[in-house]
Design a protein around this motif. Structure first.
Motif, mmCIF file in Angstrom:
data_model
loop_
_atom_site.group_PDB
_atom_site.id
_atom_site.type_symbol
_atom_site.label_atom_id
_atom_site.label_comp_id
_atom_site.label_asym_id
_atom_site.label_seq_id
_atom_site.Cartn_x
_atom_site.Cartn_y
_atom_site.Cartn_z
ATOM 1 N N LEU A 98 0.827 -1.212 0.000
ATOM 2 C CA LEU A 98 0.000 0.000 0.000
ATOM 3 C C LEU A 98 0.858 1.258 0.000
ATOM 4 O O LEU A 98 0.549 2.238 -0.693
ATOM 5 C CB LEU A 98 -0.931 -0.014 1.209
ATOM 6 N N ALA A 99 1.941 1.247 0.779
ATOM 7 C CA ALA A 99 2.827 2.413 0.831
ATOM 8 C C ALA A 99 3.462 2.688 -0.530
ATOM 9 O O ALA A 99 3.555 3.844 -0.961
ATOM 10 C CB ALA A 99 3.909 2.189 1.890
ATOM 11 N N LEU A 100 3.885 1.635 -1.209
ATOM 12 C CA LEU A 100 4.498 1.821 -2.534
ATOM 13 C C LEU A 100 3.469 2.272 -3.561
ATOM 14 O O LEU A 100 3.794 3.038 -4.482
ATOM 15 C CB LEU A 100 5.169 0.521 -2.982
ATOM 16 N N ASN A 101 2.230 1.838 -3.429
ATOM 17 C CA ASN A 101 1.170 2.335 -4.318
ATOM 18 C C ASN A 101 0.969 3.833 -4.135
ATOM 19 O O ASN A 101 0.836 4.587 -5.112
ATOM 20 C CB ASN A 101 -0.142 1.605 -4.037
ATOM 21 N N ILE A 102 0.940 4.263 -2.879
ATOM 22 C CA ILE A 102 0.780 5.697 -2.597
ATOM 23 C C ILE A 102 1.988 6.474 -3.105
ATOM 24 O O ILE A 102 1.860 7.557 -3.688
ATOM 25 C CB ILE A 102 0.581 5.912 -1.088
ATOM 26 N N LEU A 103 3.188 5.911 -2.886
ATOM 27 C CA LEU A 103 4.406 6.550 -3.373
ATOM 28 C C LEU A 103 4.377 6.700 -4.885
ATOM 29 O O LEU A 103 4.723 7.769 -5.421
ATOM 30 C CB LEU A 103 5.619 5.725 -2.951
ATOM 31 N N ALA A 104 3.967 5.643 -5.596
ATOM 32 C CA ALA A 104 3.931 5.696 -7.058
ATOM 33 C C ALA A 104 2.952 6.759 -7.547
ATOM 34 O O ALA A 104 3.262 7.522 -8.480
ATOM 35 C CB ALA A 104 3.540 4.325 -7.613
ATOM 36 N N GLY A 105 1.775 6.829 -6.916
ATOM 37 C CA GLY A 105 0.802 7.836 -7.321
ATOM 38 C C GLY A 105 1.300 9.247 -7.101
ATOM 39 O O GLY A 105 1.203 10.106 -7.989
ATOM 40 N N GLY A 106 1.866 9.515 -5.928
ATOM 41 C CA GLY A 106 2.374 10.861 -5.644
ATOM 42 C C GLY A 106 3.591 11.215 -6.478
ATOM 43 O O GLY A 106 3.728 12.362 -6.943
ATOM 44 N N MET A 107 4.486 10.243 -6.692
ATOM 45 C CA MET A 107 5.708 10.503 -7.454
ATOM 46 C C MET A 107 5.402 10.845 -8.910
ATOM 47 O O MET A 107 5.982 11.780 -9.467
ATOM 48 C CB MET A 107 6.628 9.288 -7.388
ATOM 49 N N THR A 108 4.484 10.097 -9.535
ATOM 50 C CA THR A 108 4.173 10.369 -10.941
ATOM 51 C C THR A 108 3.509 11.738 -11.115
ATOM 52 O O THR A 108 3.794 12.454 -12.076
ATOM 53 C CB THR A 108 3.274 9.270 -11.510
ATOM 54 N N VAL A 109 2.636 12.092 -10.182
ATOM 55 C CA VAL A 109 1.999 13.412 -10.260
ATOM 56 C C VAL A 109 3.040 14.519 -10.085
ATOM 57 O O VAL A 109 3.050 15.509 -10.834
ATOM 58 C CB VAL A 109 0.895 13.532 -9.195
ATOM 59 N N SER A 110 3.941 14.355 -9.121
ATOM 60 C CA SER A 110 4.962 15.376 -8.868
ATOM 61 C C SER A 110 5.927 15.509 -10.038
ATOM 62 O O SER A 110 6.273 16.629 -10.453
ATOM 63 C CB SER A 110 5.740 15.032 -7.592
ATOM 64 N N LEU A 111 6.353 14.376 -10.595
ATOM 65 C CA LEU A 111 7.279 14.429 -11.730
ATOM 66 C C LEU A 111 6.607 14.993 -12.978
ATOM 67 O O LEU A 111 7.248 15.677 -13.777
ATOM 68 C CB LEU A 111 7.833 13.033 -12.014
ATOM 69 N N LEU A 112 5.334 14.698 -13.143
ATOM 70 C CA LEU A 112 4.598 15.255 -14.279
ATOM 71 C C LEU A 112 4.572 16.778 -14.198
ATOM 72 O O LEU A 112 4.766 17.473 -15.213
ATOM 73 C CB LEU A 112 3.177 14.696 -14.283
ATOM 74 N N LYS A 113 4.368 17.289 -12.998
ATOM 75 C CA LYS A 113 4.363 18.734 -12.793
ATOM 76 C C LYS A 113 5.765 19.317 -12.944
ATOM 77 O O LYS A 113 5.949 20.380 -13.566
ATOM 78 C CB LYS A 113 3.809 19.040 -11.395
ATOM 79 N N ALA A 114 6.775 18.619 -12.408
ATOM 80 C CA ALA A 114 8.143 19.148 -12.439
ATOM 81 C C ALA A 114 8.728 19.130 -13.845
ATOM 82 O O ALA A 114 9.432 20.072 -14.250
ATOM 83 C CB ALA A 114 9.029 18.331 -11.495
ATOM 84 N N ILE A 115 8.460 18.092 -14.628
ATOM 85 C CA ILE A 115 9.080 17.960 -15.950
ATOM 86 C C ILE A 115 8.314 18.736 -17.016
ATOM 87 O O ILE A 115 8.913 19.435 -17.847
ATOM 88 C CB ILE A 115 9.174 16.474 -16.344
ATOM 89 N N PHE A 116 6.993 18.643 -16.995
ATOM 90 C CA PHE A 116 6.198 19.230 -18.079
ATOM 91 C C PHE A 116 5.401 20.459 -17.635
ATOM 92 O O PHE A 116 4.746 21.101 -18.466
ATOM 93 C CB PHE A 116 5.232 18.185 -18.654
ATOM 94 N N GLY A 117 5.441 20.753 -16.340
ATOM 95 C CA GLY A 117 4.734 21.934 -15.858
ATOM 96 C C GLY A 117 3.234 21.844 -15.964
ATOM 97 O O GLY A 117 2.550 22.863 -16.112
#
Length: 330
Positions: A98-117
């Motif tokens: 469950l922790a890794l699922n939450i990590l994956a969801g938050g990480m992809t959203v954050s990287l999407l914002k950081a890389i593509f704005g």
């Protein structure tokens, strides 16, 4: 009658095979950890990072195949972290998943914002999807040709893996080791099999197929990435693994059921049915399947309960007699 013909036709079968492929890939990956005695609820997160990094790799290299490798690599990293925490540090596998699922969801959203704005989804930017394979002379086969041709390579890989894994678990040494570790860990230790090593290998093989499932989702099923685009497919795979116990043939049947419900829900949208009801169809099928499974297992559970009650009742008279004797002696 005309409505049924529009709803149930060859196009529905083709859509079923397309929607089944990502669930089938991730569920077959989960069969490795299930057979090795690990309850891996982190399939959703592995699939999601596979989808995200497959898109990133494709955008930056221009090659969808390099993108697939990037997605698989990202899922393998998550699978290794899962194995490290569960196998080496003996952490609770459900909590870690469950922790890794939450990590994956938050990480992809954050990287999407950081890389593509941006947030929500990413498409364009030179993103190229996986090629579609057209089998030669498939048009001459009529409706059967429509069913077997026109898919991306990972769709074919998903269905070919079913007989391959059946042979793997029953004929190969590694497959037998995985089964022994999951079913009889004491016997595995007696044979000198390293349980930790086999479970690491199983977790990494699971990550490999989960990464392929995610890459297919973002480069084959669609050609884009959206937040949480795995949309519960990893949890559907977990549900399938529960009632199939990791058997590839049962996994295929379960995935076809979910794929059909998903394809049917998409076609129902063209008939003006509320999208909220339509989107609930695959999850409703999941609940019905799990209810049917638990109902079928109920007689066995009742028998075990009655047997345990009988054993308890058979002990009580002896215990009472011993107590009476002790009082009499006193």
């Amino acid at each position: 009658m005309e409505v049924l013909e529009r709803l149930f036709n060859v196009a529905l079968v083709v859509a079923t095979l397309r929607t089944t492929a990502p669930i089938l890939l991730v569920a077959l990956g989960g069969s490795f950890t299930t057979k090795a005695g690990i309850f891996n609820i982190g399939l959703e997160g592995q699939m999601l990072v596979g989808a995200f990094f497959a898109v990133i790799g494709t955008i930056f290299t221009g090659s969808p195949w390099i993108g697939v490798l990037c997605g698989v690599a990202a899922a393998l990293v998550l699978a290794f972290v899962f194995a490290l925490l569960v196998v080496t540090f003996k952490a609770n596998e459900v909590v870690v998943g469950l922790a890794l699922n939450i990590l994956a969801g938050g990480m992809t959203v954050s990287l999407l914002k950081a890389i593509f704005g941006t947030r929500g989804s990413i498409f364009g930017h030179g993103l190229v999807g996986l090629p579609v394979l057209r089998l030669p002379n498939a048009r001459d086969l009529g409706w059967f040709g429509q069913m077997i041709s026109g898919y991306t390579p990972l769709v074919y890989v998903a269905f070919i893996l079913v007989p391959v894994l059946i042979l793997f678990y029953n004929r190969s040494r590694l497959g037998l080791y995985i089964r022994v570790v999951g079913e009889k860990p004491e016997a595995a230790e007696a044979l000198g099999i390293s349980i930790a090593r086999i479970r690491y290998v199983s977790s990494l093989l699971c990550g490999l197929l989960a990464g392929l499932a995610g890459a297919h989702l973002s480069l084959g099923y669609t050609t884009m990435f959206t937040e949480n685009m795995s949309s519960g497919r990893g949890f559907m795979a977990v549900a399938i693994l529960i009632f199939s116990n990791g058997d590839p043939l049962k996994i295929l049947l379960g995935c076809l059921l979910f794929g059909f419900s998903d394809a049917l829900s998409l076609r129902l949208q063209t008939f003006g049915i509320s999208s909220y009801l339509v989107l609930a169809v695959p999850y409703l099928v999941a609940l019905i399947a799990l209810f049917a499974l638990s109902y079928r297992a109920r007689p066995r559970i009742i028998q075990e309960t009655l047997a345990s009650m009988g054993r308890a009742l058979s002990v009580k008279p002896n215990a009472a007699t011993d107590a009476e004797k002790a009082v009499t002696r006193g």
